[in-house]
Scaffold this motif. Structure first.
Motif, PDB file in Angstrom:
ATOM      1  N   PRO A 148      14.920  -7.952  -1.018  1.00  9.44           N
ATOM      2  CA  PRO A 148      14.730  -6.981  -2.003  1.00  9.44           C
ATOM      3  C   PRO A 148      14.042  -6.719  -3.074  1.00  9.44           C
ATOM      4  O   PRO A 148      12.792  -7.643  -3.255  1.00  9.44           O
ATOM      5  CB  PRO A 148      16.192  -7.637  -3.446  1.00  9.44           C
ATOM      6  N   CYS A 149      13.737  -5.397  -3.009  1.00 11.46           N
ATOM      7  CA  CYS A 149      12.459  -4.607  -3.196  1.00 11.46           C
ATOM      8  C   CYS A 149      12.099  -3.331  -3.744  1.00 11.46           C
ATOM      9  O   CYS A 149      12.856  -2.718  -3.114  1.00 11.46           O
ATOM     10  CB  CYS A 149      10.436  -5.504  -2.420  1.00 11.46           C
ATOM     11  N   TRP A 150      11.113  -3.078  -4.273  1.00 11.11           N
ATOM     12  CA  TRP A 150      10.576  -1.510  -4.754  1.00 11.11           C
ATOM     13  C   TRP A 150       9.819  -1.354  -3.179  1.00 11.11           C
ATOM     14  O   TRP A 150       8.430  -1.300  -3.413  1.00 11.11           O
ATOM     15  CB  TRP A 150       9.935  -1.670  -6.008  1.00 11.11           C
ATOM     16  N   ASP A 151      10.934  -0.762  -2.577  1.00  7.75           N
ATOM     17  CA  ASP A 151       9.550  -0.724  -1.093  1.00  7.75           C
ATOM     18  C   ASP A 151       9.403   1.019  -0.600  1.00  7.75           C
ATOM     19  O   ASP A 151       9.530   1.687  -0.534  1.00  7.75           O
ATOM     20  CB  ASP A 151      11.182  -0.623  -0.085  1.00  7.75           C
ATOM     21  N   GLU A 152       8.392   0.826  -1.829  1.00 10.08           N
ATOM     22  CA  GLU A 152       7.422   2.444  -2.099  1.00 10.08           C
ATOM     23  C   GLU A 152       6.030   2.137  -2.265  1.00 10.08           C
ATOM     24  O   GLU A 152       6.416   1.359  -2.939  1.00 10.08           O
ATOM     25  CB  GLU A 152       8.174   3.309  -3.259  1.00 10.08           C
ATOM     26  N   PRO A 153       5.525   2.864  -1.174  1.00  8.21           N
ATOM     27  CA  PRO A 153       3.908   2.872  -1.079  1.00  8.21           C
ATOM     28  C   PRO A 153       2.879   2.517  -2.792  1.00  8.21           C
ATOM     29  O   PRO A 153       2.612   2.046  -3.259  1.00  8.21           O
ATOM     30  CB  PRO A 153       3.508   3.886  -0.433  1.00  8.21           C
ATOM     31  N   ARG A 154       3.850   3.206  -3.999  1.00  5.54           N
ATOM     32  CA  ARG A 154       2.975   3.579  -4.344  1.00  5.54           C
ATOM     33  C   ARG A 154       3.670   2.334  -6.302  1.00  5.54           C
ATOM     34  O   ARG A 154       2.690   1.580  -6.329  1.00  5.54           O
ATOM     35  CB  ARG A 154       3.507   4.624  -6.260  1.00  5.54           C
ATOM     36  N   ARG A 155       4.876   1.582  -5.366  1.00  7.64           N
ATOM     37  CA  ARG A 155       5.214   0.573  -6.437  1.00  7.64           C
ATOM     38  C   ARG A 155       4.243  -0.337  -6.027  1.00  7.64           C
ATOM     39  O   ARG A 155       5.365  -2.089  -5.458  1.00  7.64           O
ATOM     40  CB  ARG A 155       6.326  -0.062  -6.542  1.00  7.64           C
ATOM     41  N   LYS A 156       2.627  -0.758  -6.444  1.00  5.23           N
ATOM     42  CA  LYS A 156       2.154  -2.065  -5.854  1.00  5.23           C
ATOM     43  C   LYS A 156       2.392  -3.361  -6.380  1.00  5.23           C
ATOM     44  O   LYS A 156       2.912  -3.232  -8.152  1.00  5.23           O
ATOM     45  CB  LYS A 156       0.789  -1.542  -6.031  1.00  5.23           C
ATOM     46  N   ALA A 157       2.164  -4.823  -5.716  1.00  5.53           N
ATOM     47  CA  ALA A 157       2.304  -5.585  -6.289  1.00  5.53           C
ATOM     48  C   ALA A 157       1.984  -6.667  -5.650  1.00  5.53           C
ATOM     49  O   ALA A 157       0.871  -6.558  -4.662  1.00  5.53           O
ATOM     50  CB  ALA A 157       4.342  -6.033  -7.277  1.00  5.53           C
ATOM     51  N   THR A 158       1.801  -8.033  -6.455  1.00  3.46           N
ATOM     52  CA  THR A 158       1.123  -8.742  -5.727  1.00  3.46           C
ATOM     53  C   THR A 158       1.803 -10.194  -5.492  1.00  3.46           C
ATOM     54  O   THR A 158       3.116 -10.059  -5.359  1.00  3.46           O
ATOM     55  CB  THR A 158      -0.141  -9.703  -6.865  1.00  3.46           C
ATOM     56  N   PHE A 159       1.929 -10.823  -3.846  1.00  4.69           N
ATOM     57  CA  PHE A 159       2.960 -11.494  -3.377  1.00  4.69           C
ATOM     58  C   PHE A 159       2.084 -12.810  -3.353  1.00  4.69           C
ATOM     59  O   PHE A 159       1.566 -13.178  -2.419  1.00  4.69           O
ATOM     60  CB  PHE A 159       3.117 -10.822  -2.143  1.00  4.69           C
ATOM     61  N   THR A 160       2.870 -13.571  -3.961  1.00  5.07           N
ATOM     62  CA  THR A 160       2.858 -14.646  -3.182  1.00  5.07           C
ATOM     63  C   THR A 160       3.701 -15.694  -2.315  1.00  5.07           C
ATOM     64  O   THR A 160       5.345 -15.537  -2.910  1.00  5.07           O
ATOM     65  CB  THR A 160       2.755 -16.070  -4.899  1.00  5.07           C
TER      66      THR A 160
END
Length: 278
Positions: A148-160
């Motif tokens: 589950p995520c904000w699956d839009e290119p502009r909604r950026k985040a880091t991933f671990t």
């Protein structure tokens, strides 16, 4: 206020409201390769940008959500899936505090055979046996098939991220390994360093049996080419080209490649032909 509106349709795609924004994802996936499935535990550091909201809507597709919890608020009182919009809405018993928060989600997913999302494919090993592997193709809107995520290119985040996989298999993601834990039951968990801030569609996972060849660029980037077992020689030309190209780009633009490694992986079943994951 537009932040309180439900997901809006944009050319047939649901774009999520701006009432909540992601900061980082911590994602742990345990593969059940022979069952064509995986179990996920996701923790999202986020920011609630408005007052008086009780729900969070994320993109999700072909996932079975088993639990959701907002730190300091409690478990979700309802979890509603909208298959048409590929979204999942988590509603809580009280309003969510404005500012930073933590949303935790447990779920299961399918390693599908559609060459999108987190999917399975087959290959023939050196003994002539058919084997299973798993890989991802998230562009443009299929990260939601994995978590589950904000699956839009502009909604950026880091991933671990971490992957629990059979001990004999290679597990790859965007970043180098930070730790490997052997569970003593034929499986291991491979953990990866945090990524830079980026879009969901750039995240990648590959799990399978591979041989590889490698070199280091003149600026210290580890470049590897992963091939089917017993065929590492097939990656040598690609490796030489990659090293030469990365060195040339570094020199030409005077901007160094920002990641510590660059992997190329030969996937036997891959509809896109090729995919960049940075």
């Amino acid at each position: 206020c537009s932040s309180h509106l439900p997901p809006q349709s944009d050319g047939g795609r649901a774009t999520l409201p701006g009432s909540v924004e992601p900061l980082s994802y911590s994602l742990a996936l345990a593969l059940r390769l022979e069952e064509h499935a995986f179990d996920g535990k996701l923790t999202i550091q986020l920011v609630v940008t408005v007052e008086e909201i009780r729900s969070i809507t994320l993109h999700a597709k072909d996932l079975a959500i088993t639990d959701a919890h907002f730190e300091g608020v409690g478990p979700a009182t309802s979890i509603t899936l909208d298959d048409g919009q590929s979204t999942c809405t988590f509603t809580f018993g009280t309003t969510l505090p404005r500012g930073k928060g933590v949303l935790s989600i447990s779920y299961t997913g399918e390693l599908n055979n559609q060459m999108c999302g987190f999917y399975r494919s087959t290959y023939i090993n050196v003994k002539g046996e058919e084997k299973l592997m798993a890989s991802t193709q998230f562009e443009s809107i299929d990260a939601r098939r994995c978590f589950p995520c904000w699956d839009e290119p502009r909604r950026k985040a880091t991933f671990t991220c971490s992957l629990r996989v059979p001990s004999h298999m290679v597990a790859l993601s965007n970043m180098p390994e930070s730790m490997v834990h052997d569970h003593g039951d034929g499986s291991k968990t491979v953990s990866f360093m945090p990524t830079p801030r980026m879009s969901t569609y750039l995240l990648a996972f590959v799990v399978g049996e591979f041989d590889h060849v490698s070199k280091i660029s003149k600026n210290g980037v580890v470049i590897r080419v992963f091939c089917p077992p017993g065929k590492p020689h097939l990656g040598r030309f690609a490796l030489e080209c990659a090293v030469a190209a990365l060195d040339a780009y570094d020199d030409t633009f005077q901007i160094r490649y920002p990641l510590p490694k660059s992997d190329m992986v030969a996937i036997p079943e891959f509809a896109a032909g090729a995919m960049e994951n940075w």
